[in-house]
Design a protein around this motif. Sequence first.
Motif, mmCIF file in Angstrom:
data_model
loop_
_atom_site.group_PDB
_atom_site.id
_atom_site.type_symbol
_atom_site.label_atom_id
_atom_site.label_comp_id
_atom_site.label_asym_id
_atom_site.label_seq_id
_atom_site.Cartn_x
_atom_site.Cartn_y
_atom_site.Cartn_z
ATOM 1 N N ARG A 150 0.846 -1.179 0.000
ATOM 2 C CA ARG A 150 0.000 0.000 0.000
ATOM 3 C C ARG A 150 0.886 1.234 0.000
ATOM 4 N N LEU A 151 0.718 2.061 -1.011
ATOM 5 C CA LEU A 151 1.443 3.311 -1.097
ATOM 6 C C LEU A 151 0.574 4.447 -0.575
ATOM 7 N N SER A 152 1.233 5.407 0.072
ATOM 8 C CA SER A 152 0.540 6.582 0.585
ATOM 9 C C SER A 152 1.227 7.835 0.062
ATOM 10 N N CYS A 153 0.443 8.890 -0.085
ATOM 11 C CA CYS A 153 0.990 10.171 -0.531
ATOM 12 C C CYS A 153 0.217 11.283 0.153
ATOM 13 N N ALA A 154 0.946 12.202 0.746
ATOM 14 C CA ALA A 154 0.333 13.347 1.406
ATOM 15 C C ALA A 154 0.827 14.624 0.754
ATOM 16 N N ALA A 155 -0.109 15.472 0.385
ATOM 17 C CA ALA A 155 0.216 16.765 -0.221
ATOM 18 C C ALA A 155 0.062 17.865 0.805
ATOM 19 N N SER A 156 0.960 18.828 0.765
ATOM 20 C CA SER A 156 0.876 19.981 1.660
ATOM 21 C C SER A 156 1.233 21.232 0.866
ATOM 22 N N GLY A 157 0.929 22.370 1.477
ATOM 23 C CA GLY A 157 1.171 23.639 0.789
ATOM 24 C C GLY A 157 -0.106 24.150 0.156
ATOM 25 N N ARG A 158 0.017 24.785 -1.013
ATOM 26 C CA ARG A 158 -1.134 25.379 -1.698
ATOM 27 C C ARG A 158 -1.894 24.318 -2.485
ATOM 28 N N VAL A 159 -2.686 23.528 -1.787
ATOM 29 C CA VAL A 159 -3.484 22.485 -2.407
ATOM 30 C C VAL A 159 -4.931 22.956 -2.474
ATOM 31 N N PHE A 160 -5.464 23.040 -3.676
ATOM 32 C CA PHE A 160 -6.836 23.479 -3.860
ATOM 33 C C PHE A 160 -7.797 22.319 -3.649
ATOM 34 N N ASN A 161 -9.046 22.647 -3.341
ATOM 35 C CA ASN A 161 -10.054 21.606 -3.122
ATOM 36 C C ASN A 161 -10.315 20.806 -4.396
ATOM 37 N N THR A 162 -10.214 21.472 -5.547
ATOM 38 C CA THR A 162 -10.439 20.785 -6.816
ATOM 39 C C THR A 162 -9.088 20.382 -7.399
ATOM 40 N N ASN A 163 -8.848 19.098 -7.475
ATOM 41 C CA ASN A 163 -7.572 18.620 -8.006
ATOM 42 C C ASN A 163 -7.704 17.155 -8.403
ATOM 43 N N THR A 164 -6.689 16.676 -9.047
ATOM 44 C CA THR A 164 -6.566 15.250 -9.341
ATOM 45 C C THR A 164 -5.241 14.768 -8.781
ATOM 46 N N MET A 165 -5.279 13.659 -8.091
ATOM 47 C CA MET A 165 -4.059 13.047 -7.573
ATOM 48 C C MET A 165 -3.946 11.634 -8.123
ATOM 49 N N GLY A 166 -2.765 11.109 -8.105
ATOM 50 C CA GLY A 166 -2.606 9.753 -8.616
ATOM 51 C C GLY A 166 -1.163 9.313 -8.588
ATOM 52 N N TRP A 167 -0.890 8.278 -9.375
ATOM 53 C CA TRP A 167 0.424 7.656 -9.398
ATOM 54 C C TRP A 167 0.862 7.365 -10.832
ATOM 55 N N HIS A 168 2.111 7.705 -11.097
ATOM 56 C CA HIS A 168 2.790 7.224 -12.287
ATOM 57 C C HIS A 168 3.845 6.231 -11.803
ATOM 58 N N ARG A 169 4.397 5.473 -12.719
ATOM 59 C CA ARG A 169 5.539 4.626 -12.393
ATOM 60 C C ARG A 169 6.520 4.617 -13.563
ATOM 61 N N GLN A 170 7.763 4.344 -13.224
ATOM 62 C CA GLN A 170 8.801 4.269 -14.243
ATOM 63 C C GLN A 170 9.737 3.117 -13.933
ATOM 64 N N ALA A 171 9.764 2.153 -14.836
ATOM 65 C CA ALA A 171 10.670 1.025 -14.718
ATOM 66 C C ALA A 171 11.973 1.352 -15.441
ATOM 67 N N PRO A 172 13.059 0.690 -15.070
ATOM 68 C CA PRO A 172 14.351 0.962 -15.723
ATOM 69 C C PRO A 172 14.262 0.809 -17.243
ATOM 70 N N GLY A 173 14.725 1.818 -17.953
ATOM 71 C CA GLY A 173 14.740 1.765 -19.412
ATOM 72 C C GLY A 173 13.405 2.009 -20.073
ATOM 73 N N LYS A 174 12.390 2.349 -19.278
ATOM 74 C CA LYS A 174 11.060 2.561 -19.841
ATOM 75 C C LYS A 174 10.573 3.970 -19.537
ATOM 76 N N LEU A 191 -2.653 3.979 -2.765
ATOM 77 C CA LEU A 191 -2.703 2.997 -3.838
ATOM 78 C C LEU A 191 -2.526 1.619 -3.211
ATOM 79 N N GLN A 192 -3.615 0.868 -3.156
ATOM 80 C CA GLN A 192 -3.575 -0.501 -2.647
ATOM 81 C C GLN A 192 -3.264 -1.416 -3.816
ATOM 82 N N MET A 193 -2.202 -2.186 -3.685
ATOM 83 C CA MET A 193 -1.752 -3.050 -4.776
ATOM 84 C C MET A 193 -1.780 -4.496 -4.308
ATOM 85 N N ILE A 194 -2.527 -5.338 -5.006
ATOM 86 C CA ILE A 194 -2.585 -6.762 -4.681
ATOM 87 C C ILE A 194 -2.146 -7.563 -5.905
#
Length: 115
Positions: free
Chosen positions: A19-43, A80-83
């Motif tokens: 399970r991945l966690s992410c916390a945003a701080s600072g100037r975060v507006f109520n309307t937003n999109t959050m999520g996850w990208h990933r990058q594997a070696p060489g990709k 992000l819950q990953m099974i």
Amino acid sequence: QVQLVESGGGLVQAGGTLRLSCAASGRVFNTNTMGWHRQAPGKQRELVASISSGGSANYADSVQGRFTISRGNAKNTVYLQMISLKPEDTAVYYCFLSQSLGFKWGQGTQVTVSS
């Protein structure tokens, strides 16, 4: 200025969960999109999942049915819950925040799935 702090990466065997966690701080507006990208070696970096402030979620085909993205009670957190993890899920996972002010990535957290 926005800061994103990720946690929860690590080493897991194939078929395991993380399970991945992410916390945003600072100037975060109520309307937003959050999520996850990933990058594997060489990709290239690829979108894994995203969720709007209204709760609408989207997933890459490769993780559909195995990963679940959700918002915390505090709107500026995302999980992000990953099974059923597979070796091909091995990558650095980057949390992101997109809002009218702009786009921001976190520093990334390593996920390694051993076969």
